[in-house]
Design a protein around this motif. Sequence first.
Motif, short mmCIF file in Angstrom:
data_model
loop_
_atom_site.label_atom_id
_atom_site.label_comp_id
_atom_site.label_asym_id
_atom_site.label_seq_id
_atom_site.Cartn_x
_atom_site.Cartn_y
_atom_site.Cartn_z
N ASP A 112 34.34 36.57 33.06
CA ASP A 112 34.22 37.69 34.00
C ASP A 112 34.79 37.29 35.36
O ASP A 112 34.07 37.25 36.37
CB ASP A 112 32.76 38.11 34.14
CG ASP A 112 32.60 39.43 34.86
OD1 ASP A 112 33.62 40.10 35.12
OD2 ASP A 112 31.45 39.79 35.19
N PRO A 113 36.09 36.99 35.42
CA PRO A 113 36.66 36.48 36.68
C PRO A 113 36.60 37.48 37.83
O PRO A 113 36.39 37.10 38.98
CB PRO A 113 38.10 36.13 36.31
CG PRO A 113 38.40 36.98 35.12
CD PRO A 113 37.11 37.08 34.37
N HIS A 114 36.77 38.77 37.54
CA HIS A 114 36.81 39.74 38.64
C HIS A 114 35.46 39.85 39.35
O HIS A 114 35.41 39.97 40.58
CB HIS A 114 37.27 41.10 38.12
CG HIS A 114 38.73 41.13 37.77
ND1 HIS A 114 39.72 40.84 38.68
CD2 HIS A 114 39.37 41.40 36.60
CE1 HIS A 114 40.91 40.93 38.11
NE2 HIS A 114 40.72 41.27 36.84
N GLN A 115 34.37 39.78 38.59
CA GLN A 115 33.06 39.78 39.23
C GLN A 115 32.87 38.51 40.05
O GLN A 115 32.32 38.54 41.16
CB GLN A 115 31.95 39.90 38.18
CG GLN A 115 30.53 39.85 38.74
CD GLN A 115 30.25 40.94 39.75
OE1 GLN A 115 30.81 42.04 39.68
NE2 GLN A 115 29.39 40.67 40.72
N LEU A 116 33.36 37.40 39.54
CA LEU A 116 33.26 36.14 40.27
C LEU A 116 34.06 36.21 41.56
O LEU A 116 33.60 35.77 42.62
CB LEU A 116 33.77 34.99 39.39
CG LEU A 116 33.76 33.59 40.00
CD1 LEU A 116 32.36 33.19 40.45
CD2 LEU A 116 34.31 32.57 39.00
N TYR A 117 35.26 36.79 41.50
CA TYR A 117 36.08 36.92 42.72
C TYR A 117 35.41 37.85 43.73
O TYR A 117 35.50 37.63 44.95
CB TYR A 117 37.47 37.43 42.36
CG TYR A 117 38.30 36.47 41.54
CD1 TYR A 117 38.30 35.11 41.81
CD2 TYR A 117 39.09 36.93 40.48
CE1 TYR A 117 39.04 34.22 41.05
CE2 TYR A 117 39.84 36.05 39.73
CZ TYR A 117 39.81 34.70 40.00
OH TYR A 117 40.55 33.84 39.26
N ARG A 118 34.75 38.91 43.24
CA ARG A 118 34.03 39.80 44.16
C ARG A 118 32.93 39.05 44.88
O ARG A 118 32.72 39.22 46.10
CB ARG A 118 33.46 41.00 43.41
CG ARG A 118 34.49 42.07 43.07
CD ARG A 118 33.85 43.34 42.58
NE ARG A 118 33.25 43.17 41.26
CZ ARG A 118 33.90 43.40 40.12
NH1 ARG A 118 35.16 43.79 40.13
NH2 ARG A 118 33.28 43.25 38.96
N GLU A 119 32.21 38.19 44.16
CA GLU A 119 31.15 37.41 44.78
C GLU A 119 31.72 36.41 45.78
O GLU A 119 31.17 36.21 46.86
CB GLU A 119 30.35 36.69 43.69
CG GLU A 119 29.55 37.63 42.80
CD GLU A 119 28.89 36.91 41.63
OE1 GLU A 119 28.89 35.66 41.64
OE2 GLU A 119 28.37 37.59 40.72
N MET A 120 32.84 35.77 45.42
CA MET A 120 33.50 34.85 46.36
C MET A 120 33.90 35.58 47.63
O MET A 120 33.69 35.08 48.75
CB MET A 120 34.76 34.26 45.71
CG MET A 120 34.55 33.23 44.63
SD MET A 120 36.19 32.59 44.12
CE MET A 120 35.73 31.55 42.74
N ARG A 121 34.48 36.76 47.48
CA ARG A 121 34.96 37.51 48.62
C ARG A 121 33.79 37.90 49.54
O ARG A 121 33.88 37.85 50.76
CB ARG A 121 35.70 38.77 48.13
CG ARG A 121 36.69 39.35 49.13
CD ARG A 121 37.34 40.60 48.57
NE ARG A 121 37.83 40.45 47.22
CZ ARG A 121 39.02 39.94 46.90
NH1 ARG A 121 39.83 39.54 47.86
NH2 ARG A 121 39.40 39.83 45.64
N ARG A 122 32.69 38.29 48.91
CA ARG A 122 31.51 38.71 49.68
C ARG A 122 30.90 37.54 50.43
O ARG A 122 30.47 37.68 51.58
CB ARG A 122 30.49 39.34 48.73
CG ARG A 122 29.27 39.93 49.44
CD ARG A 122 28.43 40.77 48.49
NE ARG A 122 27.97 40.02 47.33
CZ ARG A 122 28.37 40.23 46.07
NH1 ARG A 122 29.26 41.17 45.81
NH2 ARG A 122 27.88 39.52 45.08
#
Length: 423
Positions: free
Chosen positions: A33-43
């Motif tokens: 689930d890379p996109h959810q991980l990237y969203r968390e990184m961005r936040r």
Amino acid sequence: MTTPEPARDGGCPVRSGDRAGAVPLSGPRFHTDPHQLYREMRREHGPVVPVELPGGFPAWLVIGYSEMHQVTSDPELFPRDVSLWNQWEKVPADWPLRPMIGQPMPSIYFTAGEAHRRHATLVGAALEEVDPVELRGVCEELADRLIDSFCGRGEAELLAEFAKPLPVLALARIVGFSDEEGAVLARVLGELADGGEGAQRAYLAYMEQMQRLVKAKRADPGDDVVSWMLANGEGFTDEEVMLNVKDVTAAGFLPTADWIGNTIRLMLTDDRFAAALGGGRHSIGQAMNEVLWEDTPTQVLAGRWAARDTFLSGRQIRSGDMLLLGLAAANADPLIQEQFAPSQGGNSAHFSFSHGEYRCPFPAQEIAEIIARTGIEVMLDRLPDLDLAVPARTLVRRPSSFLRGMTAVPVSFTPIPPTGDRP
């Protein structure tokens, strides 16, 4: 040193010592689930994320679209010069990412500045000699041959039997290998890409095969990329020609294979592309472009290295720091997604081929697209009722933070005769 710029959120710049919460650049979420991980990184971290490579080595992962454009557009401040890395003295000889990070050598992918431009000019001009119409014919022939090997069974594993061998066989033909040598190359690169116990042996075999090719073409030139480089590369040694061809072939293999595999997976699991299964060529192009935006084969690219101390979106970047290009994350930046709505059309402002001076050469992009699109078109023309043989949720991604592709795509279809057996 440049003047510190404000952080995107208006807060104070984050000093280099503040790497609290550095994200390990490993683990199953990068392929589940890379996109959810990237969203968390961005936040949590913003567009420039402190990450930790296996072995505890620090780096910065650029995931903002604007920041990606800034880094890739400034080859003086952020060159692709691996020799600048400030961690080299700590890196063991057997570090598993050494082959991916690379080391300085005289080729297009491992030089910077004027040396890189010299190699890029040679490679780009040689690839421009590839005739797109002839290449498409070659790909149709190879695709038919591969499909003939399994079309009578009514089932196949699409990656191993089609998506992986097709790009290698096509690239082998372009650079000057015979079809028999191309089949050997396909096996070697497949083993190298798997990264298992045989990867080092496969790499040595790959190097030897490329050396033999250059030597053979020096003695007996043909109508191919290697022969063109040898004839027109004034000032280039045979070793430099070999290294350039080696790098271009390897770089074009797995991303193109995954572009084919990810696109077919999308078309078999998304009702929007159902028409293409009956020959809708426009839908094939849409699906391929959407994959580059949403499911790009190269997720993270290594890398760039800061030529001096600077700031990037409030992060203090020290001279020699490694910056990893989060191509997939930048493509998914909410600011750019809202502006371009990439899935609604043919917008190609993605970073899947990188950007700037060190991007994938334009002729190489065209070659990859011809190989991938032709292969998919031939596949769907010949097997119009192609379908997944397993539930979509059971498909497994390869365990990689850098590359995104499937481990296998089992399919089923109505058996058909090989092309040679047609009435």
